[in-house]
Design a protein around this motif. Structure first.
Motif, PDB file in Angstrom:
ATOM      1  N   PRO A   4       0.794  -1.233   0.000  1.00 15.34           N
ATOM      2  CA  PRO A   4       0.000   0.000   0.000  1.00 15.34           C
ATOM      3  C   PRO A   4       0.823   1.279   0.000  1.00 15.34           C
ATOM      4  N   ALA A   5       2.151   1.183  -0.053  1.00 14.57           N
ATOM      5  CA  ALA A   5       2.992   2.382   0.033  1.00 14.57           C
ATOM      6  C   ALA A   5       2.708   3.333  -1.129  1.00 14.57           C
ATOM      7  N   LYS A   6       2.773   4.617  -0.853  1.00  9.25           N
ATOM      8  CA  LYS A   6       2.515   5.645  -1.863  1.00  9.25           C
ATOM      9  C   LYS A   6       3.485   5.469  -3.036  1.00  9.25           C
ATOM     10  N   GLY A   7       2.924   5.372  -4.239  1.00  2.69           N
ATOM     11  CA  GLY A   7       3.728   5.237  -5.442  1.00  2.69           C
ATOM     12  C   GLY A   7       4.184   3.833  -5.771  1.00  2.69           C
ATOM     13  N   ALA A   8       3.893   2.857  -4.898  1.00  2.00           N
ATOM     14  CA  ALA A   8       4.359   1.488  -5.137  1.00  2.00           C
ATOM     15  C   ALA A   8       3.627   0.829  -6.307  1.00  2.00           C
ATOM     16  N   ASN A   9       2.391   1.266  -6.541  1.00  2.80           N
ATOM     17  CA  ASN A   9       1.582   0.667  -7.593  1.00  2.80           C
ATOM     18  C   ASN A   9       1.403   1.641  -8.755  1.00  2.80           C
ATOM     19  N   ILE A  10       1.327   1.087  -9.949  1.00  4.38           N
ATOM     20  CA  ILE A  10       1.151   1.877 -11.169  1.00  4.38           C
ATOM     21  C   ILE A  10      -0.293   1.773 -11.620  1.00  4.38           C
ATOM     22  N   SER A  11      -0.878   2.887 -12.034  1.00  2.00           N
ATOM     23  CA  SER A  11      -2.253   2.862 -12.542  1.00  2.00           C
ATOM     24  C   SER A  11      -2.384   3.746 -13.774  1.00  2.00           C
ATOM     25  N   ASN A  12      -3.156   3.252 -14.733  1.00  2.00           N
ATOM     26  CA  ASN A  12      -3.542   4.083 -15.879  1.00  2.00           C
ATOM     27  C   ASN A  12      -4.991   4.545 -15.731  1.00  2.00           C
ATOM     28  N   PHE A  13      -5.581   4.297 -14.539  1.00  7.02           N
ATOM     29  CA  PHE A  13      -6.942   4.720 -14.202  1.00  7.02           C
ATOM     30  C   PHE A  13      -7.988   4.109 -15.124  1.00  7.02           C
ATOM     31  N   LYS A  14      -7.625   3.015 -15.766  1.00 12.85           N
ATOM     32  CA  LYS A  14      -8.535   2.337 -16.680  1.00 12.85           C
ATOM     33  C   LYS A  14      -9.485   1.434 -15.913  1.00 12.85           C
ATOM     34  N   GLN A  15     -10.743   1.419 -16.308  1.00 21.78           N
ATOM     35  CA  GLN A  15     -11.704   0.497 -15.723  1.00 21.78           C
ATOM     36  C   GLN A  15     -11.747  -0.790 -16.555  1.00 21.78           C
ATOM     37  N   TRP A  16     -12.250  -1.849 -15.931  1.00 21.00           N
ATOM     38  CA  TRP A  16     -12.188  -3.152 -16.575  1.00 21.00           C
ATOM     39  C   TRP A  16     -13.544  -3.777 -16.843  1.00 21.00           C
ATOM     40  N   TYR A  71      -8.892  -4.968   5.797  1.00 21.32           N
ATOM     41  CA  TYR A  71      -8.185  -4.325   4.688  1.00 21.32           C
ATOM     42  C   TYR A  71      -8.873  -3.038   4.225  1.00 21.32           C
ATOM     43  N   ALA A  72      -9.599  -2.412   5.132  1.00 16.83           N
ATOM     44  CA  ALA A  72     -10.270  -1.157   4.786  1.00 16.83           C
ATOM     45  C   ALA A  72      -9.260  -0.103   4.345  1.00 16.83           C
ATOM     46  N   ASP A  73      -8.084  -0.072   4.994  1.00 22.34           N
ATOM     47  CA  ASP A  73      -7.058   0.897   4.606  1.00 22.34           C
ATOM     48  C   ASP A  73      -6.536   0.615   3.203  1.00 22.34           C
ATOM     49  N   PHE A  74      -6.430  -0.652   2.834  1.00 28.12           N
ATOM     50  CA  PHE A  74      -5.987  -1.011   1.485  1.00 28.12           C
ATOM     51  C   PHE A  74      -7.018  -0.556   0.455  1.00 28.12           C
ATOM     52  N   ASP A  75      -8.297  -0.768   0.762  1.00 29.13           N
ATOM     53  CA  ASP A  75      -9.347  -0.328  -0.159  1.00 29.13           C
ATOM     54  C   ASP A  75      -9.309   1.191  -0.338  1.00 29.13           C
ATOM     55  N   ALA A  76      -9.007   1.916   0.731  1.00 33.30           N
ATOM     56  CA  ALA A  76      -8.903   3.372   0.638  1.00 33.30           C
ATOM     57  C   ALA A  76      -7.764   3.775  -0.289  1.00 33.30           C
ATOM     58  N   VAL A  77      -6.669   3.023  -0.267  1.00 36.79           N
ATOM     59  CA  VAL A  77      -5.554   3.294  -1.175  1.00 36.79           C
ATOM     60  C   VAL A  77      -6.006   3.131  -2.625  1.00 36.79           C
ATOM     61  N   LEU A  78      -6.777   2.082  -2.902  1.00 39.16           N
ATOM     62  CA  LEU A  78      -7.230   1.821  -4.265  1.00 39.16           C
ATOM     63  C   LEU A  78      -8.110   2.937  -4.804  1.00 39.16           C
ATOM     64  N   ASP A  96      -3.988   9.737  -5.929  1.00 35.83           N
ATOM     65  CA  ASP A  96      -2.667  10.226  -5.535  1.00 35.83           C
ATOM     66  C   ASP A  96      -1.786   9.132  -4.936  1.00 35.83           C
ATOM     67  N   SER A  97      -2.366   7.962  -4.682  1.00 36.67           N
ATOM     68  CA  SER A  97      -1.578   6.859  -4.136  1.00 36.67           C
ATOM     69  C   SER A  97      -0.727   6.175  -5.200  1.00 36.67           C
ATOM     70  N   PHE A  98      -1.028   6.459  -6.474  1.00 38.99           N
ATOM     71  CA  PHE A  98      -0.430   5.694  -7.550  1.00 38.99           C
ATOM     72  C   PHE A  98       0.646   6.460  -8.315  1.00 38.99           C
ATOM     73  N   THR A  99       1.573   5.696  -8.854  1.00 35.50           N
ATOM     74  CA  THR A  99       2.461   6.211  -9.891  1.00 35.50           C
ATOM     75  C   THR A  99       1.690   6.178 -11.207  1.00 35.50           C
ATOM     76  N   LYS A 100       1.683   7.271 -11.917  1.00 33.92           N
ATOM     77  CA  LYS A 100       0.901   7.345 -13.144  1.00 33.92           C
ATOM     78  C   LYS A 100       1.546   6.519 -14.252  1.00 33.92           C
ATOM     79  N   ASP A 101       0.752   5.674 -14.860  1.00 31.44           N
ATOM     80  CA  ASP A 101       1.209   4.879 -15.992  1.00 31.44           C
ATOM     81  C   ASP A 101       1.566   5.806 -17.150  1.00 31.44           C
ATOM     82  N   ILE A 102       2.684   5.536 -17.783  1.00 39.31           N
ATOM     83  CA  ILE A 102       3.113   6.348 -18.915  1.00 39.31           C
ATOM     84  C   ILE A 102       2.109   6.294 -20.060  1.00 39.31           C
ATOM     85  N   LEU A 103       1.273   5.245 -20.055  1.00 41.24           N
ATOM     86  CA  LEU A 103       0.297   5.066 -21.137  1.00 41.24           C
ATOM     87  C   LEU A 103      -1.117   5.503 -20.734  1.00 41.24           C
TER      88      LEU A 103
END
Length: 517
Positions: A338-350, A430-437, A441-448
């Motif tokens: 859950p660390a800030k910036g540890a995960n990459i997101s392109n903000f895409k829905q599935w 895991y409520a704190d994990f869900d809040a991260v999702l 601002d928790s994510f590193t922005k995907d270059i794509l």
């Protein structure tokens, strides 16, 4: 931002799988209120219309009661009746594609990047929704943050309504806590711990398969290899825009490059080898490729570990399990960072809901979506009849009253991040994990971020490739076949097609990145 629930619920199930979720951050201040502007004409009452809606899953008990209540509420406004067609998850890709190609009248249909939404858009099957939403769908627009809309357009247009609650899916393994404690094994902290537990189950608990995961095409995010990729914090392997949930092509290192499994095999090959060893050692459910609903063997007590697309379980899941295994107990194991910036997101829905061009009721279909995105109606379609199937706990939670009467499957047709409630009796670990999702601002922005793949130039290659992939890929990512030997056969049959898809995808990515400079 994938589903975080079971894809078979399900993950919808998707699943989880599950599953699955979105972000209200950035939503307009007025988005929490309902606005019915555009859902009915100012003068005359609308003539009755029946909307045919095709969505995945199994028809829930009491669905007729929910539809009857919905139609009663709509009679004096948008005057819509609902003909809802459910398609089993395992048949979804073929059934929806055949339906669209045949020209059968469908007014709303589920699709997804992991299914074939890019191909269907490229082939012209879906209606652009920008103008229709502007005129008839204010609630639909307001109930989703701007980041979600901008990241889920196709060639700058809204071609389908994104269904999601978060910027990334949760992921976990659900394990038999009662068996772990019986065997004297301490709480599981690492992937090695998980596998050691599986071996102990094999040794001490005959009749129970240690490991179960998704084995059918279309659910491979939750295969043995697929879930490992979601926890890859070394190279950040991710699925591509071209193949959805297949790692035959993949991204890594957030570098804008497309990697081909036949040419650049690591780390995916190592994961396949690990899965193969598990299968050879008898740890994997033997009929994994034949199980259309991969959750069921676990829910009936036939497996000790199962993959899941969200954190925690929830009361409904737990009670269904307990009805089959009264003395059983469950717990979640996740390796999410859950660390800030540890995960990459392109903000895409599935998950998405589209309006086919063949629909004769496009305006009314969008009016229905607008109606469904009003809080009271959203509650009805998502949770069932209040007082019978569920009851509200404040504005953000709900309590299940009847676990057998109506299953929650809003993620395949109505999901939005403003109106969605959480299970008041659910696991809050895991409520704190869900809040991260749910925090961009928790994510590193995907270059794509913002990139969309136009598959029209390689449609034949995609069709050819997908046919071959179905023969090999589910078995490879669940250890059923030897990876080195099978990859040679796979490449011999699908290599040229996959290469052309890779080259076209890379060409479009290069142009996208060049335009951003």
């Amino acid at each position: 931002m994938r589903l975080k629930r079971w894809l078979s619920l399900s993950f919808v199930l998707l699943l989880s799988l599950s599953l699955i979720m979105g972000c209200s951050k950035g939503t307009n201040e007025t988005s929490g209120t309902d606005n019915t502007k555009g859902t009915e004409p100012a003068s005359t009452k609308l003539e009755p219309v029946t909307l045919k809606i095709m969505i995945p899953g199994d028809r829930p008990p009491d669905m007729d009661l929910v539809i009857a209540e919905a139609e009663k509420r709509m009679k004096d406004t948008i005057n819509v009746k609902l003909d809802i067609v459910f398609v089993p998850w395992a048949d979804l890709a073929q059934k929806t594609q055949v339906t669209l190609a045949s020209g059968e009248n469908i007014d709303l249909i589920f699709d997804a990047p992991w299914l074939h939404i890019n191909q269907m858009i490229a082939d012209g099957y879906y209606e652009p929704l920008d103008d229709l939403l502007k005129q008839y769908g204010k609630n639909v627009l307001d109930k989703r943050p701007q980041q979600m809309w901008e990241a889920n357009k196709y060639s700058g247009k809204i071609m389908a309504v994104p269904l999601g609650l978060s910027y990334m899916e949760g992921n976990a393994y659900i394990i038999r806590k009662d068996i772990r404690e019986k065997l004297g094994i301490p709480p599981i902290k690492t992937y090695k711990d998980l596998i050691d537990f599986a071996y102990k189950v094999k040794e001490k608990e005959p009749g129970i398969a240690p490991f179960m995961a998704a084995g059918t095409t279309g659910q491979q995010t939750y295969s043995i290899v697929g879930l490992r990729s979601l926890n890859d914090y070394d190279t950040h392997v991710r699925f591509t825009h071209a193949l959805g949930s297949s790692l035959a092509l993949y991204y890594k290192n957030n570098d804008g490059k497309v990697y081909n499994l036949f040419e650049d095999q690591e780390p995916v090959l190592s994961w396949m080898k690990d899965a193969r060893q598990l299968y050879k050692d008898g740890l994997v459910y033997k009929d994994i490729l034949a199980a259309k609903d991969f959750i069921q063997p676990f829910m009936s007590g036939k497996a000790a570990i199962v993959t899941k697309g969200s954190f925690g379980t929830g009361l409904s899941f737990d009670q269904q399990f307990k009805s089959n295994v009264p003395n059983g107990d469950l717990e979640t194991v996740t390796f999410f960072n859950p660390a800030k910036g540890a995960n990459i997101s392109n903000f895409k829905q599935w998950n998405f809901l589209a309006v086919p061009k063949v629909s004769k009721n496009k305006e009314r279909a969008v009016m229905f979506l607008n109606w469904a995105n009003e809080k009271e109606n959203y509650d009805l379609l998502s949770y069932g009849i209040p007082g019978k199937h569920w009851e509200p706990v404040g504005d953000k939670e709900y309590k299940i009253l009847d676990t057998k009467g109506y299953s929650q499957f809003g993620y395949v047709w109505v999901w939005n991040p403003v109106d969605e409630r959480s299970d008041a009796d659910g696991d809050k670990t895991y409520a704190d994990f869900d809040a991260v999702l749910r925090d961009a601002d928790s994510f590193t922005k995907d270059i794509l971020t913002g990139f969309e793949f136009d598959s029209s130039a390689v449609q034949n290659d995609l069709s050819q490739y997908n046919t071959v992939e179905a023969k090999y890929y589910p078995a490879l990512v669940n250890g059923v076949l030897d990876p080195e030997e099978t990859l040679k056969k796979f490449e011999a049959e699908a290599g040229p097609s996959l290469k052309r898809i890779q080259q076209e995808l890379q060409k479009q990515i290069d142009a996208f990145l060049a335009a951003k400079k």
